[in-house]
Design a protein around this motif. Sequence first.
Motif, short mmCIF file in Angstrom:
data_model
loop_
_atom_site.label_atom_id
_atom_site.label_comp_id
_atom_site.label_asym_id
_atom_site.label_seq_id
_atom_site.Cartn_x
_atom_site.Cartn_y
_atom_site.Cartn_z
N GLY A 131 -10.28 -54.21 18.94
CA GLY A 131 -9.40 -53.05 18.86
C GLY A 131 -8.76 -52.67 20.19
O GLY A 131 -8.28 -51.56 20.35
N LEU A 132 -8.76 -53.59 21.16
CA LEU A 132 -8.15 -53.29 22.45
C LEU A 132 -6.65 -53.54 22.40
O LEU A 132 -6.17 -54.34 21.60
CB LEU A 132 -8.77 -54.16 23.55
CG LEU A 132 -10.26 -53.99 23.82
CD1 LEU A 132 -10.67 -54.86 25.01
CD2 LEU A 132 -10.62 -52.54 24.09
N SER A 133 -5.94 -52.87 23.29
CA SER A 133 -4.51 -53.15 23.45
C SER A 133 -4.37 -54.46 24.23
O SER A 133 -5.34 -54.95 24.82
CB SER A 133 -3.83 -52.01 24.20
OG SER A 133 -4.31 -51.98 25.54
N TYR A 134 -3.15 -54.99 24.26
CA TYR A 134 -2.92 -56.21 25.04
C TYR A 134 -3.26 -55.97 26.52
O TYR A 134 -3.83 -56.83 27.17
CB TYR A 134 -1.47 -56.67 24.91
CG TYR A 134 -1.14 -57.34 23.59
CD1 TYR A 134 -1.97 -57.25 22.49
CD2 TYR A 134 0.02 -58.07 23.45
CE1 TYR A 134 -1.65 -57.87 21.29
CE2 TYR A 134 0.36 -58.69 22.26
CZ TYR A 134 -0.49 -58.58 21.18
OH TYR A 134 -0.18 -59.20 20.00
N ALA A 135 -2.86 -54.80 27.03
CA ALA A 135 -3.13 -54.49 28.44
C ALA A 135 -4.63 -54.41 28.72
O ALA A 135 -5.11 -54.91 29.74
CB ALA A 135 -2.45 -53.18 28.82
N GLN A 136 -5.38 -53.81 27.79
CA GLN A 136 -6.83 -53.72 27.97
C GLN A 136 -7.48 -55.10 27.88
O GLN A 136 -8.39 -55.42 28.63
CB GLN A 136 -7.43 -52.77 26.93
CG GLN A 136 -7.06 -51.32 27.17
CD GLN A 136 -7.46 -50.41 26.02
OE1 GLN A 136 -7.49 -50.82 24.85
NE2 GLN A 136 -7.78 -49.18 26.34
N ALA A 137 -6.99 -55.93 26.96
CA ALA A 137 -7.53 -57.29 26.86
C ALA A 137 -7.23 -58.08 28.12
O ALA A 137 -8.07 -58.86 28.59
CB ALA A 137 -6.96 -57.99 25.63
N ALA A 138 -6.04 -57.87 28.69
CA ALA A 138 -5.69 -58.54 29.95
C ALA A 138 -6.63 -58.11 31.06
O ALA A 138 -7.05 -58.93 31.89
CB ALA A 138 -4.25 -58.23 30.32
N GLY A 147 -19.15 -58.08 19.43
CA GLY A 147 -20.33 -58.91 19.68
C GLY A 147 -20.62 -59.84 18.51
O GLY A 147 -20.97 -61.01 18.70
N PHE A 148 -20.47 -59.33 17.29
CA PHE A 148 -20.71 -60.17 16.11
C PHE A 148 -19.69 -61.29 16.03
O PHE A 148 -20.02 -62.41 15.63
CB PHE A 148 -20.69 -59.32 14.84
CG PHE A 148 -21.10 -60.10 13.62
CD1 PHE A 148 -22.44 -60.33 13.36
CD2 PHE A 148 -20.16 -60.62 12.75
CE1 PHE A 148 -22.82 -61.06 12.25
CE2 PHE A 148 -20.53 -61.35 11.64
CZ PHE A 148 -21.87 -61.58 11.39
N SER A 149 -18.45 -60.98 16.42
CA SER A 149 -17.44 -62.05 16.40
C SER A 149 -17.78 -63.14 17.41
O SER A 149 -17.39 -64.29 17.22
CB SER A 149 -16.05 -61.47 16.67
OG SER A 149 -15.90 -61.13 18.04
N LEU A 182 -19.76 -47.91 20.56
CA LEU A 182 -20.82 -48.74 19.97
C LEU A 182 -20.36 -49.56 18.76
O LEU A 182 -20.64 -50.76 18.71
CB LEU A 182 -22.03 -47.89 19.64
CG LEU A 182 -22.82 -47.38 20.84
CD1 LEU A 182 -23.94 -46.45 20.40
CD2 LEU A 182 -23.37 -48.53 21.67
N PRO A 183 -19.66 -48.97 17.77
CA PRO A 183 -19.23 -49.81 16.64
C PRO A 183 -18.29 -50.94 17.08
O PRO A 183 -18.36 -52.05 16.56
CB PRO A 183 -18.51 -48.83 15.71
CG PRO A 183 -18.92 -47.49 16.14
CD PRO A 183 -19.31 -47.58 17.58
N HIS A 184 -17.41 -50.65 18.04
CA HIS A 184 -16.48 -51.67 18.53
C HIS A 184 -17.24 -52.78 19.26
O HIS A 184 -16.93 -53.96 19.12
CB HIS A 184 -15.44 -51.05 19.45
CG HIS A 184 -14.61 -49.99 18.79
ND1 HIS A 184 -13.57 -50.29 17.95
CD2 HIS A 184 -14.69 -48.65 18.82
CE1 HIS A 184 -13.03 -49.18 17.50
NE2 HIS A 184 -13.70 -48.15 18.01
#
Length: 167
Positions: free
Chosen positions: A124-131, A19-21, A12-14
């Motif tokens: 706060g995701l890793s590059y792999a998670q963002a991919a 979401g705010f960004s 939730l905080p992430h």
Amino acid sequence: MATFDVQLKESLPHLWRYGFSLTRAHHQTDDLVQDTVERGILKRSLWDALHPLRPWLMKIELNIFRDKYRAKARAQEVAMEDDFDIGADDRTIEARSELRAVMKRMNDLPDEQRQPLLLVSIGGLSYAQAAEVLDVPIGTIMSRISRARAFLNKEAAPQVPGIRSAT
């Protein structure tokens, strides 16, 4: 691996920061996170329990933002709210001013560079998670983030006046 409910609570905080960004407004962020959690719970059966929940939820959040909020956000520029929490120790005028300048420069980035940068730096995701969230290869994420950082660093460099001849 933790259960769906535990990971949802930890995410939730992430989700709120990311979401705010995206929205830059508290009330829209609250709505976005609520929609994300609702859709995540409704589609809970589609989540692969062998993978972390947060990237999956952030993908849902990004898709909801793209569907509902992006058109509105571009139509009206919303100033960053003054109570954006950047940490109790960093709440100096200079820090807030610098944060505003960085956020303004980030708005100038193309979406293809801003999205991976936000997912990694704020989400706060890793590059792999963002991919995984953006459905692109990890090399593409690394390249886009590198170009975004280069743009931000270039734009942040102070302008040094040229040396004038005395004659």
